[in-house]
Design a protein around this motif. Structure first.
Motif, mmCIF file in Angstrom:
data_model
loop_
_atom_site.group_PDB
_atom_site.id
_atom_site.type_symbol
_atom_site.label_atom_id
_atom_site.label_comp_id
_atom_site.label_asym_id
_atom_site.label_seq_id
_atom_site.Cartn_x
_atom_site.Cartn_y
_atom_site.Cartn_z
ATOM 1 N N SER A 45 0.861 -1.215 0.193
ATOM 2 C CA SER A 45 0.111 0.177 -0.110
ATOM 3 C C SER A 45 0.974 1.187 0.045
ATOM 4 O O SER A 45 2.038 1.077 0.634
ATOM 5 N N ILE A 46 0.496 2.308 -0.482
ATOM 6 C CA ILE A 46 1.111 3.471 -0.648
ATOM 7 C C ILE A 46 0.084 4.587 -0.560
ATOM 8 O O ILE A 46 -0.883 4.800 -1.071
ATOM 9 N N ASN A 47 0.588 5.403 0.562
ATOM 10 C CA ASN A 47 -0.035 6.719 0.779
ATOM 11 C C ASN A 47 0.170 7.763 -0.122
ATOM 12 O O ASN A 47 1.344 8.240 0.076
ATOM 13 N N VAL A 48 -0.585 8.373 -0.910
ATOM 14 C CA VAL A 48 0.077 9.491 -1.477
ATOM 15 C C VAL A 48 -0.660 10.750 -1.278
ATOM 16 O O VAL A 48 -1.723 11.164 -1.325
ATOM 17 N N MET A 49 0.340 11.665 -0.991
ATOM 18 C CA MET A 49 0.102 13.029 -0.396
ATOM 19 C C MET A 49 0.644 14.038 -1.220
ATOM 20 O O MET A 49 1.627 13.916 -1.754
ATOM 21 N N LEU A 126 -1.853 -4.416 -5.015
ATOM 22 C CA LEU A 126 -1.509 -2.908 -4.710
ATOM 23 C C LEU A 126 -2.552 -2.012 -4.499
ATOM 24 O O LEU A 126 -3.450 -1.959 -5.231
ATOM 25 N N LEU A 127 -2.230 -1.279 -3.405
ATOM 26 C CA LEU A 127 -3.217 -0.361 -3.037
ATOM 27 C C LEU A 127 -2.788 1.046 -3.028
ATOM 28 O O LEU A 127 -1.808 1.254 -2.040
ATOM 29 N N PHE A 128 -3.437 2.040 -3.856
ATOM 30 C CA PHE A 128 -2.929 3.465 -3.634
ATOM 31 C C PHE A 128 -4.069 3.987 -2.715
ATOM 32 O O PHE A 128 -5.307 3.642 -3.103
ATOM 33 N N ILE A 129 -3.522 4.790 -1.743
ATOM 34 C CA ILE A 129 -4.521 5.595 -1.111
ATOM 35 C C ILE A 129 -4.108 7.221 -1.418
ATOM 36 O O ILE A 129 -3.086 7.633 -0.928
ATOM 37 N N GLU A 130 -5.153 7.880 -1.977
ATOM 38 C CA GLU A 130 -4.680 9.216 -2.582
ATOM 39 C C GLU A 130 -5.585 10.020 -1.395
ATOM 40 O O GLU A 130 -6.540 10.118 -1.120
ATOM 41 N N ASN A 131 -4.514 10.862 -0.480
ATOM 42 C CA ASN A 131 -5.136 11.543 0.574
ATOM 43 C C ASN A 131 -5.563 12.659 0.093
ATOM 44 O O ASN A 131 -5.627 13.269 -1.226
ATOM 45 N N PHE A 141 -1.489 11.992 10.742
ATOM 46 C CA PHE A 141 -2.571 10.746 10.895
ATOM 47 C C PHE A 141 -1.929 9.658 9.891
ATOM 48 O O PHE A 141 -2.339 9.579 8.855
ATOM 49 N N PRO A 142 -1.003 8.927 10.273
ATOM 50 C CA PRO A 142 -0.541 7.743 9.388
ATOM 51 C C PRO A 142 -1.874 6.888 9.336
ATOM 52 O O PRO A 142 -2.559 6.790 10.159
ATOM 53 N N LEU A 143 -1.724 6.232 8.226
ATOM 54 C CA LEU A 143 -2.835 5.413 7.590
ATOM 55 C C LEU A 143 -2.593 3.751 7.919
ATOM 56 O O LEU A 143 -3.505 2.954 7.723
ATOM 57 N N GLY A 144 -1.251 3.597 7.839
ATOM 58 C CA GLY A 144 -0.800 2.024 8.046
ATOM 59 C C GLY A 144 -0.387 1.644 6.809
ATOM 60 O O GLY A 144 0.040 0.162 6.529
ATOM 61 N N THR A 145 -0.009 2.554 5.836
ATOM 62 C CA THR A 145 0.761 2.210 4.391
ATOM 63 C C THR A 145 2.102 1.567 4.495
ATOM 64 O O THR A 145 2.794 2.347 5.418
ATOM 65 N N HIS A 146 2.515 0.807 3.690
ATOM 66 C CA HIS A 146 3.924 0.442 3.493
ATOM 67 C C HIS A 146 4.973 1.620 2.947
ATOM 68 O O HIS A 146 6.057 1.819 3.536
ATOM 69 N N ILE A 147 4.260 2.450 2.192
ATOM 70 C CA ILE A 147 5.056 3.721 1.619
ATOM 71 C C ILE A 147 4.221 5.010 1.609
ATOM 72 O O ILE A 147 3.268 4.957 1.414
ATOM 73 N N ASN A 148 5.040 6.108 2.119
ATOM 74 C CA ASN A 148 4.373 7.412 2.301
ATOM 75 C C ASN A 148 5.078 7.973 1.041
ATOM 76 O O ASN A 148 6.112 8.158 0.940
ATOM 77 N N PRO A 165 8.274 20.708 6.163
ATOM 78 C CA PRO A 165 9.353 19.504 6.453
ATOM 79 C C PRO A 165 8.525 18.566 7.121
ATOM 80 O O PRO A 165 9.063 17.544 7.119
ATOM 81 N N PHE A 166 7.416 18.698 7.813
ATOM 82 C CA PHE A 166 6.757 17.640 8.571
ATOM 83 C C PHE A 166 6.582 16.331 7.882
ATOM 84 O O PHE A 166 6.622 15.287 7.924
ATOM 85 N N ILE A 167 5.861 16.884 6.543
ATOM 86 C CA ILE A 167 5.437 15.620 5.852
ATOM 87 C C ILE A 167 6.542 15.215 4.844
ATOM 88 O O ILE A 167 6.562 13.834 4.522
ATOM 89 N N VAL A 168 7.315 16.002 4.707
ATOM 90 C CA VAL A 168 8.613 15.117 4.081
ATOM 91 C C VAL A 168 9.598 14.463 4.938
ATOM 92 O O VAL A 168 10.064 13.493 4.538
ATOM 93 N N LYS A 169 9.498 14.807 6.260
ATOM 94 C CA LYS A 169 10.208 13.783 7.228
ATOM 95 C C LYS A 169 9.611 12.448 7.384
ATOM 96 O O LYS A 169 10.129 11.516 7.531
ATOM 97 N N GLU A 170 8.093 12.385 6.726
ATOM 98 C CA GLU A 170 7.547 10.996 7.000
ATOM 99 C C GLU A 170 7.513 10.275 5.970
ATOM 100 O O GLU A 170 7.126 9.379 5.689
ATOM 101 N N ALA A 171 8.297 11.090 4.665
ATOM 102 C CA ALA A 171 7.888 10.467 3.449
ATOM 103 C C ALA A 171 9.171 9.410 2.927
ATOM 104 O O ALA A 171 10.341 9.735 3.275
#
Lengths: 225, 125
Positions: A45-49, A126-131, A141-148, A165-171
């Protein structure tokens, strides 16, 4: 003092209650549970932000077209309103579910839990989650995906990465999109890459242009697909 | 988030048979996207016409702490970057001890409802 006296409190009496309950931790725990569900069905799974208009949906469509013969793909699309994105990815060849958050500016782990229940995970690889289009709140709010994956585009100007920076730090992966417009926008791609690496040295960066079909293979490699 | 905090407090108060909520102690991590003033304002607005209408919301900010998996450092996240990052709060980028990047935030990302003070008719079940 009898038990009855201990248990009863007269009207207007004050009662202090220790709660110690962390609401964001509750989301993180749900996210871990989501990950276990996805892992048990071998779904990556991929969280797309990214901001509105950065190209999240176009990139997902692009990946679906390239990968639909290799993986069975589904998309959970989050937006404040409309099902435009779910329809776009459906046309590209994936199953899709739309979540409308109403006034909410991000998806959370509970929303994903509910959406995932509507999917037959055994039929998905394969699951994309488009935020929701937003570079701020989804970081909490992490979603539990394998990749951010965070998508920024050069049309958003030269400071999008350093200002968030916060979102990049989690990417795990930062995509710099619309690079065909970099000259017109007077944006240096190397500078955006440097900014991302300064904030998160462990992140992978990929420069893409969906319109000009540039960077697709690098993106697929970065996502390990 | 303000609605979620208030709803949780109201649920607990109802469960305990409260007639009003006098005080609520809330901790927010400095690395969350919550601002103390904005949260307090939102809680005051949202609590109107509920049993928390006269509640005193006490909100404190928790400083960020990190753990470094390279040198084992545990403690404050110290940022030595540009000044604009240190005006309010900073994203911890490196370990202040070894400058390593494999750091984990251990405190500063919480939204904790710590304690509430209720006015009750009788103790609930």
């Amino acid at each position: 003092m009898s038990n009855k006296e201990i248990l009863s409190v007269s009207e207007g009496e004050i009662l202090d209650i220790e709660i110690e309950e962390d609401l964001l931790k509750a989301n993180r725990e749900l996210a871990s549970a989501n990950r276990k569900i996805l892992d048990s069905c071998n779904v990556k799974s991929i969280n797309v932000m990214g901001s509105i208009g950065s190209g999240k949906t176009s990139i997902i469509q692009w990946l679906i077209k390239e990968l639909k013969n290799k993986y069975r793909i589904a998309v959970i699309a989050g937006d404040v309103t409309t099902d435009i994105d779910a329809e776009r990815v459906r046309e590209a060849g994936a199953k899709s579910i739309q979540i409308n958050t109403g006034r909410g500016c991000h998806l959370d782990a509970l929303m994903i839990r509910k959406a995932v229940k509507k999917l037959d995970l055994k039929q998905i690889d394969l699951l994309f989650i488009e935020n929701v289009g937003n570079l701020i709140c989804p970081a909490d709010f992490p979603l539990g995906t394998h990749i951010n994956m965070v998508v920024v585009s050069v049309t958003e100007g030269p400071y999008m990465i350093i200002k968030h920076p916060f979102i990049v730090k989690e990417a795990n992966v930062v995509v710099i999109n619309k690079i065909d417009l970099a000259d017109q926008m007077e944006v240096e791609i190397d500078k955006l890459v440097d900014d991302a690496k300064k904030i998160n040295p462990l992140t992978k960066t990929v420069a893409t242009s969906v319109k000009e079909n540039m960077g697709l293979k690098s993106l697929i490699n970065a996502l390990e697909l | 988030m303000a609605s979620a905090i208030l709803q949780r407090i109201l649920d607990i108060a109802e469960e305990k048979g409260a007639i009003s909520i006098k005080e609520a102690n809330i901790l927010i991590g400095e690395l969350t996207f919550l601002d103390r003033e904005q949260l307090a304002f939102a809680l005051r607005v949202l609590s109107k016409e509920t049993m928390a209408e006269k509640c005193k919301f006490k909100i404190s900010v928790v400083k960020a702490k990190i753990k470094c998996s390279e040198c084992g450092y545990r403690g404050k996240a110290i940022y030595d970057g540009p000044e604009y990052h240190t005006l309010n709060f900073a994203v911890p980028l490196n370990c202040p001890n070894c400058k390593g990047v494999k750091i984990k935030v251990t405190e500063g990302k919480e939204v904790l409802i710590r304690k509430i003070r209720l006015k009750v008719n009788s103790i609930g079940k």
